[in-house]
Design an enzyme around this catalytic site. Structure first.
Site, PDB file in Angstrom:
ATOM      1  N   GLY A  57      94.957  36.826  50.206  1.00 41.07           N
ATOM      2  CA  GLY A  57      93.780  36.504  51.012  1.00 41.07           C
ATOM      3  C   GLY A  57      92.673  37.530  50.813  1.00 41.07           C
TER       4      GLY A  57
ATOM      5  N   GLY B 229     100.918  43.534  53.935  1.00 46.63           N
ATOM      6  CA  GLY B 229     100.826  42.363  54.800  1.00 46.63           C
ATOM      7  C   GLY B 229     101.134  41.093  54.027  1.00 46.63           C
ATOM      8  CB  ALA B 230     102.520  38.222  54.062  1.00 45.50           C
ATOM      9  CG  ASP B 231      97.152  35.871  53.073  1.00 48.41           C
ATOM     10  OD1 ASP B 231      96.394  36.393  53.903  1.00 48.41           O
ATOM     11  OD2 ASP B 231      97.152  36.171  51.867  1.00 48.41           O
TER      12      ASP B 231
ATOM     13  CD  GLU C 216      98.022  42.637  48.048  1.00 48.31           C
ATOM     14  OE1 GLU C 216      97.319  43.021  48.980  1.00 48.31           O
ATOM     15  OE2 GLU C 216      98.343  41.450  47.889  1.00 48.31           O
TER      16      GLU C 216
ATOM     17  N   GLY D 116      94.576  45.082  53.235  1.00 46.16           N
ATOM     18  CA  GLY D 116      94.245  44.113  54.282  1.00 46.16           C
ATOM     19  C   GLY D 116      94.089  44.759  55.643  1.00 46.16           C
TER      20      GLY D 116
HETATM   21  C1  5RP Z   1      95.528  40.972  50.412  1.00 47.75           C
HETATM   22  C2  5RP Z   1      96.768  40.464  51.038  1.00 47.75           C
HETATM   23  C3  5RP Z   1      96.978  40.735  52.490  1.00 47.75           C
HETATM   24  O1  5RP Z   1      98.201  41.356  52.665  1.00 47.75           O
HETATM   25  C4  5RP Z   1      96.929  39.452  53.249  1.00 47.75           C
HETATM   26  O2  5RP Z   1      95.723  38.781  52.932  1.00 47.75           O
HETATM   27  C5  5RP Z   1      97.039  39.687  54.750  1.00 47.75           C
HETATM   28  O3  5RP Z   1      95.874  40.299  55.195  1.00 47.75           O
HETATM   29  P1  5RP Z   1      95.652  40.732  56.700  1.00 47.75           P
HETATM   30  O4  5RP Z   1      96.575  41.837  56.987  1.00 47.75           O
HETATM   31  O5  5RP Z   1      94.195  41.151  56.734  1.00 47.75           O
HETATM   32  O6  5RP Z   1      95.900  39.539  57.576  1.00 47.75           O
HETATM   33  O7  5RP Z   1      97.606  39.844  50.437  1.00 47.75           O
HETATM   34  O8  5RP Z   1      95.398  40.528  49.094  1.00 47.75           O
END
Ligand code: 5RP
Length: 218
Positions: free
Chosen positions: A96, A82-84, A103, A29
């Site tokens: 996301g 990361g995380a959404d 992951e 991400g």
């Molecule tokens: C990808 C993920 C990402 O960690 C998550 O979507 C967060 O993305 P970003 O750092 O672009 O906000 O789970 O599958």
């Protein structure tokens, strides 16, 4: 400070958790991309990485960081991703970027999950962000019908094929108060590869990028 600058602050602060001569678990991400840039500056001090996506592998290799096959590594000390969304219990919605299954695998072999986010990702109840579910293509309609029974409104992520050759359903309208239970229920559906709920394996450390810099919660 922009959201991307806060992501950068979180990504660079995660360097503090990287041990000398270690193999590092690397997520996927835009926040992780900042972490990979940071990792590039200490690449001679680490053995390499296990990556959770083709995109992260390409970025790691472009910086000269060796990427190991997950099957050749018994465990990792640290996984940075990361995380959404993340709630006060440190359960997360992820996926996301459609990399949720790999992951989850890299997180599963890691002793410590360091979650890097900007402040917009913290929520009281998970579900405002549509919950990604990776599904084997022939099960898409069946799984969508079952997700409706669980109270969600699944939307097929058009034009996206995961690194594993599957499709994504994004489940809208969920209010996930028992994340472990929902993770179990969705993972139990035939044809689901994995759900983007990380509750059984949540975050151990949260690094939040804020206008005042990175805030670390251990
Ligand atoms: C990808 C993920 C990402 O960690 C998550 O979507 C967060 O993305 P970003 O750092 O672009 O906000 O789970 O599958």
């Amino acid at each position: 400070m922009t959201q991307d600058e806060m992501k950068k602050a979180a990504g660079w602060a995660a360097l503090k958790y990287i041990e000398k001569d270690s193999i590092v678990g690397v997520g996927t991400g835009s926040t992780v991309n900042h972490f990979i840039d940071a990792l590039g500056t200490i690449k001679d001090d680490i053995k390499g990485a296990v990556s959770s996506s083709i995109a992260s592998t390409e970025k790691l290799e472009a910086l000269g960081i060796e990427v190991f096959d997950c099957n050749d590594v018994a465990y990792l000390d640290v996984y940075v991703d990361g995380a959404d969304e993340i709630n006060p219990s440190r359960d997360m919605i992820k996926g996301g970027g459609a990399a949720l299954t790999r992951e989850k695998i890299v997180a599963a072999i890691s002793n410590k999950f360091v979650c890097i986010v900007d402040g917009t990702k913290a929520v009281d109840v998970l579900g405002q962000f549509p919950l990604p579910v990776e599904v084997i293509p022939m099960a898409r309609s069946y799984v969508a019908r079952e997700l409706v029974k669980l109270g969600g409104d699944p939307v097929y992520r058009e034009g996206v094929i995961t690194d594993n050759g599957n499709v994504i359903l994004d489940v809208h309208g969920m209010q996930i108060t028992d994340a472990k239970d929902m993770e179990d229920k969705i993972n139990a559906l035939a044809g689901v590869v994995t759900v983007g709920l990380f509750a059984h394996r949540g975050a151990d450390v949260i690094i939040t990028g804020t206008p005042e810099g990175a805030k670390i919660e251990e």
